[in-house]
Design an enzyme around this catalytic site. Structure first.
Site, short mmCIF file in Angstrom:
data_model
loop_
_atom_site.label_atom_id
_atom_site.label_comp_id
_atom_site.label_asym_id
_atom_site.label_seq_id
_atom_site.Cartn_x
_atom_site.Cartn_y
_atom_site.Cartn_z
N GLY A 64 -28.12 13.56 5.66
CA GLY A 64 -28.74 12.10 5.64
C GLY A 64 -27.53 11.25 6.71
N GLN A 69 -23.50 3.91 10.13
CA GLN A 69 -22.98 5.17 10.79
C GLN A 69 -23.19 5.38 12.38
OE1 GLN A 69 -24.27 8.13 7.70
NE2 GLN A 69 -22.08 8.85 8.31
N HIS A 118 -23.60 4.06 1.50
CA HIS A 118 -23.37 3.53 3.22
C HIS A 118 -23.74 2.09 3.33
CE1 HIS A 118 -21.24 6.81 5.15
NE2 HIS A 118 -22.05 7.78 4.89
N CYS A 174 -19.62 14.12 4.81
CA CYS A 174 -20.05 12.86 5.43
C CYS A 174 -20.07 13.17 6.74
CB CYS A 174 -19.52 11.55 4.97
SG CYS A 174 -19.84 10.29 5.52
N LEU A 175 -21.03 12.80 7.70
CA LEU A 175 -21.01 12.86 9.16
C LEU A 175 -19.82 12.12 9.76
CD1 LEU A 175 -24.71 13.23 9.94
CD2 LEU A 175 -23.05 15.20 9.84
N HIS A 194 -25.55 8.98 -1.80
CA HIS A 194 -24.60 8.69 -0.70
C HIS A 194 -25.11 7.87 0.24
CE1 HIS A 194 -21.59 10.76 2.07
NE2 HIS A 194 -22.27 10.21 2.91
N GLU A 195 -26.45 8.04 0.86
CA GLU A 195 -26.90 7.23 2.01
C GLU A 195 -26.98 5.57 1.53
OE1 GLU A 195 -26.37 8.45 4.77
OE2 GLU A 195 -26.07 10.50 3.99
NI NI Z 1 -22.06 9.59 5.10
#
Ligand code: NI
Length: 161
Positions: free
Chosen positions: A46, A51, A134, A88-89, A130-131
């Site tokens: 995701g 981000q 964000h 997480c990216l 999670h997304e």
């Molecule tokens: Ni993330």
């Protein structure tokens, strides 16, 4: 389409509340295309707009069944519980143990502004939570009970209790 730079932890853009999308225009469509390409390139589950430095309520989830575009999403129902590894990216190489619902239903708009509902289980439910976090400046590290070592990750921590 273009791959966008993924903002890493420590950047304050990741801790800000995102504004709702009001215009379902070509600029939004371009953002979604770029986010899908960036997510695929990074091999993630995701990606949320902050981000890539955009403070709008837009995210993309892909748990291997094709990308799901979510605009102005909110969680409307949850069920059960799962406790497993989450990353997480924006935190490359770092994973923590995070408790999430096992099943999550989101209400969101598509790229043209049409409302829809989608229910995800397991990894998909985890990615939805999670997304969407964000989009409200919440990072997974605030939910982590503890960070995981490389050995624990290799031995598999999914669905651990
Ligand atoms: Ni993330």
């Amino acid at each position: 389409m273009a791959i966008r730079n993924i903002v890493k932890f420590g950047d304050e853009v990741l801790e800000k509340e995102c504004r709702k999308v009001e215009k379902f225009d070509a600029k939004l469509h371009q953002l979604l295309e770029d986010m899908k390409e960036t997510l695929a390139d990074a091999n993630g589950a995701g990606l949320a707009a902050p981000q890539v430095g955009i403070l709008r309520q837009v995210c993309v989830v892909d748990v291997g069944e094709g990308p799901i575009e979510l605009v102005n999403p909110e969680i409307i129902a949850t069920e059960g519980e799962q406790n497993g590894a989450e990353g997480c990216l924006s935190y490359p190489g770092e994973y923590g143990l995070v408790k999430r619902p096992m099943k999550v239903t989101v209400r969101a708009q598509d790229r043209n502004g049409n409302w829809f509902e989608k229910t995800g289980e397991g990894l998909c439910a985890r990615a939805f939570c999670h997304e969407i976090d964000h989009l409200h400046g919440i990072l997974f590290t605030s939910h982590v009970s503890r960070m995981l070592t490389r050995e624990e990750l290799e031995n598999g921590m999914d669905d651990e209790d």
